[in-house]
Design an enzyme around this catalytic site. Structure first.
Site, short mmCIF file in Angstrom:
data_model
loop_
_atom_site.label_atom_id
_atom_site.label_comp_id
_atom_site.label_asym_id
_atom_site.label_seq_id
_atom_site.Cartn_x
_atom_site.Cartn_y
_atom_site.Cartn_z
N GLN A 94 0.85 -1.20 0.00
CA GLN A 94 0.00 0.00 0.00
C GLN A 94 0.88 1.24 0.00
O GLN A 94 1.66 1.45 0.94
CB GLN A 94 -0.94 0.01 1.21
CG GLN A 94 -1.89 1.21 1.18
CD GLN A 94 -2.84 1.27 2.38
OE1 GLN A 94 -2.88 0.35 3.20
NE2 GLN A 94 -3.60 2.34 2.47
N HIS A 100 -8.50 2.88 -0.52
CA HIS A 100 -8.99 2.91 -1.90
C HIS A 100 -9.18 1.49 -2.40
O HIS A 100 -8.38 0.61 -2.11
CB HIS A 100 -8.01 3.65 -2.82
CG HIS A 100 -6.58 3.22 -2.70
ND1 HIS A 100 -5.76 3.64 -1.66
CD2 HIS A 100 -5.83 2.39 -3.45
CE1 HIS A 100 -4.57 3.09 -1.79
NE2 HIS A 100 -4.57 2.32 -2.86
#
Ligand code: 5GP
Ligand code: ZN
Length: 114
Positions: A94, A100
């Site tokens: 990430q 998201h």
């Protein structure tokens, strides 16, 4: 000006190719697409990752997932299939600490991921 890149996209300070919007969510094209369709779906409010969002506001997570479905419909990939990915933390790679969902489709996707 907020530090978070995706918060800056929400506020319009950083441009993005917007796909869909709702009062609490926003979808825009990934700047480095890994498939013919590669859209990111985010809550407008800042949560660092999926577990943080899930713990704080599960209804907002449901709104994110609802917009994932709408993006797939709008992109014409809901029939042939697509992948939804929430990279979470370091081992998942990430890179942006604003939760998201990646919506990936438009070609056959290999599994497992690298
Ligand atoms: P992560 O690795 O955190 O799951 O994914 C972050 C994604 O954000 C990456 O796929 C990357 O290409 C995308 N990204 C990074 N910076 C920007 C940007 O400024 N605009 C857009 N549209 N996407 C970005
Ligand atoms: Zn943010």
């Amino acid at each position: 000006m907020p530090e978070c890149l995706f918060c800056r996209i929400v506020s319009g300070g950083v441009p993005a190719s917007r796909v869909l919007e709702s009062p609490r969510t926003l979808s825009f094209r990934d700047i480095s697409p890994q498939a013919p369709t590669h859209v990111l779906v985010i809550p407008r409010d800042h949560y660092p990752d999926l577990p943080a969002l899930t713990a704080a506001d599960p209804a907002l997570l449901a709104e994110v997932l609802s917009q994932v479905r709408e993006v797939a419909e709008a992109e014409g990939i809901s029939g042939r299939g697509y992948r939804v990915v929430f990279n979470t933390g370091a081992d998942a790679g990430q890179a942006v600490p604003h939760v998201h969902a990646h919506v990936l489709g438009g070609r056959a996707l290999s599994w497992p991921p690298g």
